[in-house]
Design a protein around this motif. Sequence first.
Motif, PDB file in Angstrom:
ATOM      1  N   LYS A   2       1.012   4.432   9.458  1.00  9.02           N
ATOM      2  CA  LYS A   2       2.354   4.188   8.952  1.00  9.02           C
ATOM      3  C   LYS A   2       2.540   2.716   8.608  1.00  9.02           C
ATOM      4  O   LYS A   2       3.175   2.377   7.609  1.00  9.02           O
ATOM      5  CB  LYS A   2       3.396   4.621   9.989  1.00  9.02           C
ATOM      6  N   THR A   3       1.979   1.826   9.446  1.00 10.42           N
ATOM      7  CA  THR A   3       2.109   0.386   9.195  1.00 10.42           C
ATOM      8  C   THR A   3       1.397   0.000   7.908  1.00 10.42           C
ATOM      9  O   THR A   3       1.914  -0.767   7.101  1.00 10.42           O
ATOM     10  CB  THR A   3       1.534  -0.415  10.379  1.00 10.42           C
ATOM     11  N   GLU A   8       1.630  -1.365   2.073  1.00  9.49           N
ATOM     12  CA  GLU A   8       1.320  -0.995   0.692  1.00  9.49           C
ATOM     13  C   GLU A   8       2.597  -0.846  -0.125  1.00  9.49           C
ATOM     14  O   GLU A   8       2.687  -1.322  -1.261  1.00  9.49           O
ATOM     15  CB  GLU A   8       0.521   0.314   0.687  1.00  9.49           C
ATOM     16  N   ASP A   9       3.614  -0.208   0.464  1.00  8.32           N
ATOM     17  CA  ASP A   9       4.883  -0.015  -0.247  1.00  8.32           C
ATOM     18  C   ASP A   9       5.557  -1.346  -0.559  1.00  8.32           C
ATOM     19  O   ASP A   9       6.257  -1.479  -1.567  1.00  8.32           O
ATOM     20  CB  ASP A   9       5.831   0.852   0.593  1.00  8.32           C
ATOM     21  N   LYS A  47      -4.743   7.431   0.671  1.00  8.96           N
ATOM     22  CA  LYS A  47      -3.723   6.751  -0.131  1.00  8.96           C
ATOM     23  C   LYS A  47      -4.297   6.044  -1.355  1.00  8.96           C
ATOM     24  O   LYS A  47      -3.576   5.763  -2.305  1.00  8.96           O
ATOM     25  CB  LYS A  47      -2.970   5.719   0.729  1.00  8.96           C
ATOM     26  N   ASN A  48      -5.598   5.699  -1.304  1.00  3.87           N
ATOM     27  CA  ASN A  48      -6.202   4.931  -2.395  1.00  3.87           C
ATOM     28  C   ASN A  48      -5.298   3.761  -2.797  1.00  3.87           C
ATOM     29  O   ASN A  48      -4.795   3.686  -3.918  1.00  3.87           O
ATOM     30  CB  ASN A  48      -6.455   5.826  -3.606  1.00  3.87           C
ATOM     31  N   PRO A  49      -5.043   2.795  -1.877  1.00  2.00           N
ATOM     32  CA  PRO A  49      -4.037   1.751  -2.098  1.00  2.00           C
ATOM     33  C   PRO A  49      -4.360   0.854  -3.283  1.00  2.00           C
ATOM     34  O   PRO A  49      -5.513   0.516  -3.529  1.00  2.00           O
ATOM     35  CB  PRO A  49      -4.062   0.953  -0.783  1.00  2.00           C
ATOM     36  N   LYS A  50      -3.281   0.453  -3.990  1.00  2.00           N
ATOM     37  CA  LYS A  50      -3.420  -0.459  -5.118  1.00  2.00           C
ATOM     38  C   LYS A  50      -3.249  -1.913  -4.688  1.00  2.00           C
ATOM     39  O   LYS A  50      -3.753  -2.815  -5.334  1.00  2.00           O
ATOM     40  CB  LYS A  50      -2.384  -0.131  -6.198  1.00  2.00           C
ATOM     41  N   HIS A  51      -2.468  -2.148  -3.626  1.00  2.00           N
ATOM     42  CA  HIS A  51      -2.139  -3.524  -3.219  1.00  2.00           C
ATOM     43  C   HIS A  51      -2.926  -3.960  -1.984  1.00  2.00           C
ATOM     44  O   HIS A  51      -3.558  -5.001  -1.987  1.00  2.00           O
ATOM     45  CB  HIS A  51      -0.642  -3.650  -2.939  1.00  2.00           C
ATOM     46  N   LEU A  52      -2.860  -3.183  -0.928  1.00  2.07           N
ATOM     47  CA  LEU A  52      -3.455  -3.575   0.348  1.00  2.07           C
ATOM     48  C   LEU A  52      -4.973  -3.562   0.235  1.00  2.07           C
ATOM     49  O   LEU A  52      -5.579  -2.504   0.041  1.00  2.07           O
ATOM     50  CB  LEU A  52      -2.981  -2.624   1.453  1.00  2.07           C
ATOM     51  N   LYS A  53      -5.583  -4.728   0.341  1.00  6.49           N
ATOM     52  CA  LYS A  53      -7.023  -4.865   0.165  1.00  6.49           C
ATOM     53  C   LYS A  53      -7.727  -5.393   1.413  1.00  6.49           C
ATOM     54  O   LYS A  53      -8.950  -5.433   1.444  1.00  6.49           O
ATOM     55  CB  LYS A  53      -7.326  -5.833  -1.002  1.00  6.49           C
ATOM     56  N   GLU A  54      -6.977  -5.800   2.440  1.00  4.38           N
ATOM     57  CA  GLU A  54      -7.621  -6.455   3.575  1.00  4.38           C
ATOM     58  C   GLU A  54      -6.908  -6.095   4.865  1.00  4.38           C
ATOM     59  O   GLU A  54      -5.692  -6.230   4.980  1.00  4.38           O
ATOM     60  CB  GLU A  54      -7.612  -7.973   3.352  1.00  4.38           C
ATOM     61  N   VAL A  55      -7.670  -5.604   5.833  1.00  7.64           N
ATOM     62  CA  VAL A  55      -7.155  -5.323   7.174  1.00  7.64           C
ATOM     63  C   VAL A  55      -7.943  -6.187   8.147  1.00  7.64           C
ATOM     64  O   VAL A  55      -9.179  -6.154   8.163  1.00  7.64           O
ATOM     65  CB  VAL A  55      -7.295  -3.838   7.533  1.00  7.64           C
TER      66      VAL A  55
END
Length: 707
Positions: A2-3, A8-9, A47-55
């Motif tokens: 969720k985080t 990403e949102d 989700k195949n995120p577009k923004h979040l690239k690094e954890v």
Amino acid sequence: MKTCSRAEDQGLISITFPAIGTGNLGFPKDLVASLMLDEVLKFSSKKNPKHLKEVVFILHPGDAPTIQAFTDEFNKRFKTQSGTSRGSAASSQQSKGPFSKITSSSGMHEMKMGGVLIQVITGDITKETTDVIVNSSNDTFSLQSGVSKAILDVAGPTVVAECQQLGAQPNNGVILTQPGNMRCKKIIHVVGQTDPKKIQESVKGVLQMCAQNNLTSISFPALGTGQGNVQAGQVADAMLDAVVEVGGQKSQNTLQLVRMVIFQPAMLTEFHKSMVKKEGTDVDTQKKRSIWGKMKCKALLTWGKADMPQKDEDFVIEGQQVDPAFFHICGGSQARVDQAKRWIKDLILKEQVSNSITDDAILNLSDSDRKCIHEMQTTMGVSVRIEYNSSREEAMLTIEGLSKDVLNAVNEIQKMLRKARDKETFNRNVELASNMVEWQYQQQPGGKYQSFDPIPNFHLEQALERKLPHVEVSFQGKMYKVTLPDGPATDTHGNSLKIRRIDKFAAQPIDSLPQHWDAMPANTSCHSCLIQPGSPEHNEVLNLFRATCPNNVLKIERIQNPSLWRNLQIKKNEMELRNGHKNNEKRLFHGMCHTTINHINHHGFNRSYAGKNAAVYGNGTYFAVCARYSASNTYSRPDPQGQKYIFLCRVLTGDFTKGQQGMIVPPAKNTTSAQLYDSVTDNPSAPSMFVVFNDIQAYPEYLITFR
């Protein structure tokens, strides 16, 4: 999960987690490591995120068991990935990726990326016949050494003169000139860089300029490997990454040949190695790393806060890329087909517009505003690009699309910018009010007076200035009606508090305005006075400037702003009492673009915008000991007439220490005290610059105009 979804949102590109539950809650460390990795990988795959690239997982360096648990889990997962699935993925991409196999011959290596041919050859760049030849120069585009000298010698005096003319005008570090005696169509001159990331951005800008001018082929030297002393391998990676980034954009469809001309044959091997890394791979693999790869890298290497990634000086947020439409035109003759093509192109150009907004308020847009702009690209069918250029201290937002859609988008964005400007102005007024007056209340009869928070303090002072009989303010979770000027403050239940106003000017003895100031004109808060050449005041400022800078001074003006001056004196007195000495003020220089002069004269230095040119020692306002440093084109950009400007300032440096990148306030003086240093510097034993983090800690005393 969720985080990560929420990040990403919000359009965030990175997120950091601690080892949740392994402390006081006592959850098994290996189970926590396994569950956290499961959730992140589940998010990445679904989700195949577009923004979040690094954890990033941050683990305390003293918690060896938790470090071991995460290390074991990472080794178990990533060794499997790198040993099997990655191998198969790579092999499958050999056949379908847009990067072709490398073809080599004597002194040349080449490969194709989609429709772009990339060549690395040994040779003399002055003999190239591509549409464009790139020249790496200095910030005035007058470098007469190395490859730049060779290019200018062949191009001839007309190109040298054109460089001088364009270099004196505002630019973003790149200019386009005629070829002179060269066998190309144009020469693009760029300011040489010594940082691989900046080299990549420079190459990207050049390639985009080619696309904008319908130029199809280009020859680069090995940027930065000469006087810049950058390793050839780093330069090769940076230049090829830029080609990937621009060549992979569907809108950049004019580029057909990118040639890198290596003068020293020994460097050819390093460029070949960089090409090998990309051989047979997919553009998307080069352009966007998955969360998986980023997570592995950071989690294994990042254990302390000092290793967290820092924000770059310049940034660009690219607009949404739109897949192009294709027209298949059939006709009775080539002339009829060409006529139809021109008609369609003219029709598109007539409807397609671009509107740019230059406004510092872009930097202060809220998260919700940025999210709205991102969604606007889909709902309104426009593309929005945001960039900040540190050399010009300029934020720009560009909207592209159909004229009606762009107009609607511009109207919405202007509303956001007005709101951001109003908020920034309000925050500065709140801060200024807190520096000038302090409203206090007494909770119990005979008790100690306590200070209102900054916002109600501002509202009370504002109401007093407007001569209002009363004002409503909120504090302690309640609404109070305050009778002015002496109280009381009464809540909705009839409970009253005593109030009082402390004038900090009266509470602390401060110097009056300087005796040598001219009389202030009526109804003005700021006045600029021309200093007579030959006067003692003029000679003093001139000598400070010429001690390190030989440039020709055109005029010197004294800036008279009583409000800013008094704020400086209050801060100075406070600093002297706290530090126990009076060696707290220095006279330092600050270079800026001519567009910011009026704002600084009236409102002082704003740390929200300052420090963008060089934030190595903290995100504050930078001042130089030597005028020569501030007078460089990097900081003092010439105006259209070729004039440059710097301020001679009074800066309260107080007690200082060495700064670090990312600082937003000075560090504490020791671990047992909350007292902070007053400023930071590059070298405490021999400072060449200072950084302050409080807007009232510097006063723009003199404006020096020079060439």
